[in-house]
Write a protein that holds these residues in place. Sequence first.
Motif, PDB file in Angstrom:
ATOM      1  N   ARG A   1       0.842  -1.199   0.000  1.00 24.85           N
ATOM      2  CA  ARG A   1       0.000   0.000   0.000  1.00 24.85           C
ATOM      3  C   ARG A   1       0.873   1.244   0.000  1.00 24.85           C
ATOM      4  O   ARG A   1       1.969   1.252   0.545  1.00 24.85           O
TER       5      ARG A   1
ATOM      6  N   LYS B   1      -6.291   0.709   5.565  1.00 24.50           N
ATOM      7  CA  LYS B   1      -5.680   1.930   5.044  1.00 24.50           C
ATOM      8  C   LYS B   1      -4.246   2.090   5.540  1.00 24.50           C
ATOM      9  O   LYS B   1      -3.939   1.837   6.690  1.00 24.50           O
TER      10      LYS B   1
ATOM     11  N   GLY C   1      -6.812   7.335   0.241  1.00 32.32           N
ATOM     12  CA  GLY C   1      -8.091   6.737  -0.118  1.00 32.32           C
ATOM     13  C   GLY C   1      -8.004   6.095  -1.491  1.00 32.32           C
ATOM     14  O   GLY C   1      -6.932   5.995  -2.079  1.00 32.32           O
ATOM     15  N   ARG C   2      -9.135   5.663  -2.006  1.00 29.78           N
ATOM     16  CA  ARG C   2      -9.138   5.038  -3.329  1.00 29.78           C
ATOM     17  C   ARG C   2      -8.735   6.012  -4.417  1.00 29.78           C
ATOM     18  O   ARG C   2      -8.050   5.662  -5.361  1.00 29.78           O
ATOM     19  N   VAL C   3      -9.182   7.250  -4.286  1.00 29.27           N
ATOM     20  CA  VAL C   3      -8.901   8.247  -5.318  1.00 29.27           C
ATOM     21  C   VAL C   3      -8.038   9.380  -4.784  1.00 29.27           C
ATOM     22  O   VAL C   3      -7.105   9.818  -5.441  1.00 29.27           O
TER      23      VAL C   3
END
Length: 149
Positions: free
Chosen positions: A64, A111, A128-130
């Motif tokens: 990540r 996260k 975050g995702r975006v």
Amino acid sequence: MPEPGTRLLDFLHELQTTTSWRVATEKPHSQWQLAGKTWQATVVVEPGRWLGLEFEAQDPVTGRRATYDIDTDLYDITRDEVFAEEVESDIIEFLANLRSGAVRRGNDGAKFVLVFPREGAYVRVVQGRVMTRASAHAGPLGGDFVAVD
């Protein structure tokens, strides 16, 4: 008063000799590439035009990533030297915190999170995702965080 970017350039030159990081410059000292084991950064110093930092850290286990940017945006820094000096100071403070081990990484559920001190508070950055969210907190945040290396 020195031109905005001068202190940052001096600090980047110092990092070349005082850290084990990879510190390389491109485009005659206007773009600097810095890297550690789990992070990389690009610092752009164009005195009189633009100052910026793009930072990305990665969790070596999960892969990540989280990013954090500091820059003068589209502002004409020749018209607002105080703003340019504040951005320059923020970039130097972030890099100094990174060097001292105060920029930390960890996980909050699914996260990946970065935490670091800034101007007497603590910033928590969550990818975050975006988009990336950054929030300020009065004290250090708990949890299992380790220094970004």
